[in-house]
Design a protein around this motif. Structure first.
Motif, short mmCIF file in Angstrom:
data_model
loop_
_atom_site.label_atom_id
_atom_site.label_comp_id
_atom_site.label_asym_id
_atom_site.label_seq_id
_atom_site.Cartn_x
_atom_site.Cartn_y
_atom_site.Cartn_z
N VAL A 57 0.82 -1.21 0.00
CA VAL A 57 0.00 0.00 0.00
C VAL A 57 0.86 1.27 0.00
O VAL A 57 0.62 2.19 -0.78
CB VAL A 57 -0.96 -0.03 1.21
CG1 VAL A 57 -1.53 1.34 1.49
CG2 VAL A 57 -2.07 -1.03 0.98
N TRP A 58 1.89 1.30 0.84
CA TRP A 58 2.66 2.54 0.93
C TRP A 58 3.34 2.86 -0.40
O TRP A 58 3.41 4.01 -0.80
CB TRP A 58 3.66 2.50 2.08
CG TRP A 58 4.92 1.72 1.79
CD1 TRP A 58 5.14 0.42 2.09
CD2 TRP A 58 6.10 2.21 1.15
NE1 TRP A 58 6.37 0.06 1.65
CE2 TRP A 58 7.00 1.13 1.08
CE3 TRP A 58 6.49 3.44 0.61
CZ2 TRP A 58 8.26 1.23 0.50
CZ3 TRP A 58 7.75 3.55 0.04
CH2 TRP A 58 8.62 2.45 -0.02
N GLU A 59 3.79 1.82 -1.11
CA GLU A 59 4.49 2.07 -2.37
C GLU A 59 3.50 2.48 -3.46
O GLU A 59 3.84 3.23 -4.37
CB GLU A 59 5.28 0.83 -2.78
CG GLU A 59 6.52 1.20 -3.58
CD GLU A 59 7.43 0.03 -3.86
OE1 GLU A 59 7.55 -0.87 -3.00
OE2 GLU A 59 8.03 0.01 -4.94
N ASN A 60 2.25 2.01 -3.35
CA ASN A 60 1.21 2.50 -4.23
C ASN A 60 1.06 4.01 -4.08
O ASN A 60 1.04 4.74 -5.06
CB ASN A 60 -0.13 1.84 -3.86
CG ASN A 60 -0.43 0.63 -4.71
OD1 ASN A 60 -0.90 0.79 -5.83
ND2 ASN A 60 -0.13 -0.54 -4.20
N ILE A 61 0.96 4.43 -2.82
CA ILE A 61 0.72 5.86 -2.56
C ILE A 61 1.93 6.67 -2.99
O ILE A 61 1.81 7.76 -3.55
CB ILE A 61 0.41 6.05 -1.07
CG1 ILE A 61 -0.88 5.31 -0.72
CG2 ILE A 61 0.27 7.54 -0.74
CD1 ILE A 61 -1.20 5.31 0.74
N ALA A 62 3.11 6.11 -2.75
CA ALA A 62 4.34 6.86 -3.03
C ALA A 62 4.83 6.66 -4.46
O ALA A 62 5.91 7.14 -4.81
CB ALA A 62 5.42 6.43 -2.05
N PHE A 63 4.05 5.96 -5.28
CA PHE A 63 4.54 5.56 -6.61
C PHE A 63 5.06 6.74 -7.43
O PHE A 63 6.16 6.71 -7.97
CB PHE A 63 3.41 4.85 -7.37
CG PHE A 63 3.90 4.08 -8.57
CD1 PHE A 63 4.43 2.82 -8.42
CD2 PHE A 63 3.82 4.64 -9.84
CE1 PHE A 63 4.88 2.11 -9.52
CE2 PHE A 63 4.28 3.93 -10.94
CZ PHE A 63 4.80 2.67 -10.77
N ARG A 64 4.26 7.79 -7.49
CA ARG A 64 4.70 8.93 -8.29
C ARG A 64 5.94 9.59 -7.69
O ARG A 64 6.85 10.01 -8.41
CB ARG A 64 3.57 9.96 -8.41
CG ARG A 64 3.89 11.10 -9.34
CD ARG A 64 3.00 12.29 -9.10
NE ARG A 64 1.66 12.11 -9.60
CZ ARG A 64 1.19 12.73 -10.69
NH1 ARG A 64 1.95 13.54 -11.38
NH2 ARG A 64 -0.03 12.54 -11.08
N LEU A 65 5.96 9.65 -6.37
CA LEU A 65 7.12 10.28 -5.72
C LEU A 65 8.40 9.51 -6.02
O LEU A 65 9.44 10.09 -6.31
CB LEU A 65 6.90 10.34 -4.20
CG LEU A 65 5.63 11.05 -3.74
CD1 LEU A 65 5.50 10.97 -2.23
CD2 LEU A 65 5.64 12.50 -4.18
#
Ligand SMILES: Nc1ncnc2c1ncn2[C@@H]1O[C@H](COP(=O)(O)OP(=O)(O)OP(=O)(O)O)[C@@H](O)[C@H]1O
Ligand SMILES: [Mg+2]
Lengths: 259, 257
Positions: A101-109
């Motif tokens: 989940v965290w990497e989903n949210i941070a994907f663009r970053l």
């Protein structure tokens, strides 16, 4: 037409899938920092409209101006321009199921802005709390979440990089009334505090009334009515009235087979 | 119904698809040049394609080498040439069987997995979502897979060559009474660099083609589970066919050099 303040200006947009004419001349203007809610029956092309503006679906005809730049031809650089300043919550969340989940949210970053993984992770935890989820959720995989949690993660992913233009496709569907209101407030805050321009699609009239500066109704491939939320009760438009009050009888006929 | 029109239409459609695949492969292979290159995705692919394929490739090679030794022995006995078994076996494996069999195993394992993964991402809108997050799917999904497979397959083939020759060694020494050291020396003296290198060049091309098929059919999946299933099936069949077809053409070029 598009004055300096207009972020989005859509003219005469057409899109068909085979013989299915979905959009038949949509005109839509939206000023910077405003929140527009698009309502309309299921299958009328609300999601297709959002995808056309985002550059995911190529329109057959018409123009789409973003900050004065026509992106309807969808060249490589048009698309890069549009994705660079917008974020989208998909109707089905569309989370990357192979990433936590965290990497989903941070994907663009991480993968577009090339931030360090630890900084991106912190930002992701921050976004998780904004959508009412505990930081531990970040280590789960999307398949381990409930539908409403997936929706909220999708929302967190859409807003993580603070985009200027936001698309929310049914942000409150599948959420309990309290969480729906939390999400409404979050959308309001994005638009008011950060000055983002938002297009939301919803069937939830309570949510529409709350987050909209203006509401537009899509019917038979066109915007047939547009007005402020307080005007919608007295729209004098039979289609809008039927929709707002959720009546099966009226000018909008559902294609049902009756015995 | 005009049969010629039908044939013409089919031909045109397959030519068009060939062109699209070629275009896709070019975009996939070079999209990373303008940066960024996603190392993490690349090493992830390298691991799953290269390292995880070792067991199947090794098993295929050892049994093929063993069976080949028996067949060559039986065939060459008819004109008293059985002493050449190691040389014939060595050439067959490094030039032909190592690359082709390893490629077919990787085609079965990896082009299907790629088509299923990318296809699922397509039909669940994950690829669209990736574009909206300003990450190009070609750079993140396609390029790492194509590059990883192209680089991994020659290494896998080199290992398959060694294991295949060793399979032949086991049968020759323990079942056919060859002397171990002579078997090894015969192969080592007989094989030339170009035998091995031509096999590795083939392997790199096979890797490129296999990944291209897996990614192309996955990327263009339509519909739901059924569409992904169809894409997976087409990808495996197409990968196997292009491996075998390109093998012939490359062989006819490489034997001359
Ligand atoms: N990729 C596609 N290929 C073919 N037809 C499509 C595609 N996407 C959408 N459609 C069609 O376009 C029409 C509008 O779809 P869309 O998803 O925009 O509806 P919607 O207004 O968002 O409905 P809902 O409220 O149920 O989400 C539908 O008739 C659908 O069948
Ligand atoms: Mg929709």
């Amino acid at each position: 037409m598009g004055d300096a303040n207009t972020t989005i200006s859509v003219r005469d947009l057409h899109k068909s899938f085979g013989t299915n004419d979905v959009l038949r001349g949509v005109d839509l203007d939206l000023d910077r920092g405003k929140s527009l809610v698009v309502i309309g029956g299921s299958g009328t092309g609300k999601s297709v409209l959002a995808k056309c503006i985002l550059g995911l679906v190529r329109a057959d005809q018409g123009s789409i101006e973003i900050n004065g730049r026509d992106i309807a031809r969808q060249t490589e650089s048009d698309r890069r321009y549009m994705t660079g300043l917008s974020g989208m919550l998909f109707q089905g969340a569309a989370l990357f199921d192979s990433l936590p989940v965290w990497e989903n949210i941070a994907f663009r970053l991480i993968y577009s802005q090339r931030k360090s993984r630890s900084a991106a992770r912190e930002k992701a935890a921050d976004c998780l709390s904004q959508v009412g989820l505990a930081p531990e959720i970040g280590d789960l995989f999307p398949s381990e979440l409930s539908g409403g949690m997936q929706k909220r993660v999708g929302l967190a992913r859409a807003i993580a990089a603070d985009p200027q233009i936001l698309f929310f496709d049914e942000p409150t569907t599948g959420l309990d009334p309290i969480m729906a209101d939390v999400i409404n407030n979050l959308i309001l805050e994005r638009v008011k505090a950060l000055g983002a321009t938002a297009i939301s699609i919803t069937h939830d009239m309570a949510s529409a009334r709350k987050i909209a500066d203006e509401i537009a109704m899509l019917y038979q491939g066109r915007i047939i009515w547009r007005g402020r939320p307080e005007e919608i009760e007295n729209s004098n438009n039979p289609m809008v009235e039927q929709f707002v009050h959720g009546r099966a009888e009226g000018p909008i006929k559902m294609a049902l087979r009756r015995r | 119904m005009n049969i010629f029109a039908g044939i013409g239409r089919t031909t045109m459609a397959s030519l068009r698809e060939t062109g699209q695949i070629a275009n896709f492969a070019r975009r996939g292979a070079f999209s990373w040049v303008s940066g960024p290159f996603y190392w993490r995705a690349f090493f992830n692919s390298l691991w799953r394609i290269g390292f995880a394929s070792l067991p199947v490739v090794g098993l295929t090679a050892i049994f093929t080498g063993a069976a080949l030794a028996l067949n060559i022995y039986d065939g060459s006995l008819r004109f008293n040439a059985e002493t050449f078994l190691p040389q014939i076996l060595g050439v067959s494996i490094v030039r032909e069987l190592g690359p082709v069999l390893a490629a077919l195993m990787v085609a079965g394992r990896c082009s299907s997995a790629m088509a299923a993964e990318i296809g699922t991402m397509r039909v669940t809108e994950q690829i669209d979502a990736m574009s909206t997050l300003a990450v190009e799917p070609f750079k993140y999904l396609i390029a790492p897979r194509i590059l990883a497979t192209t680089l991994a397959l020659p290494v896998l083939v080199l290992i398959a060559d060694i294991i295949g020759v060793y399979g032949g060694y086991l049968v020759s020494v323990y079942a056919l009474d060859f002397s171990g050291p002579i078997y090894v020396r015969n192969i080592a003296e007989f094989l030339e660099n170009r035998d091995v290198i031509s096999g590795l060049i083939k392997a790199a091309v096979f890797g490129f083609l296999i990944a291209t098929m897996g990614c192309y059919y996955g990327y263009h999946s339509r519909g739901g589970a059924q569409g992904v299933g169809a894409a997976t099936r087409t990808a495996v069949v197409a990968a196997a066919v292009v491996v075998l077809a390109s093998n012939y053409f490359m062989t006819s070029l490489l034997v001359e050099f």
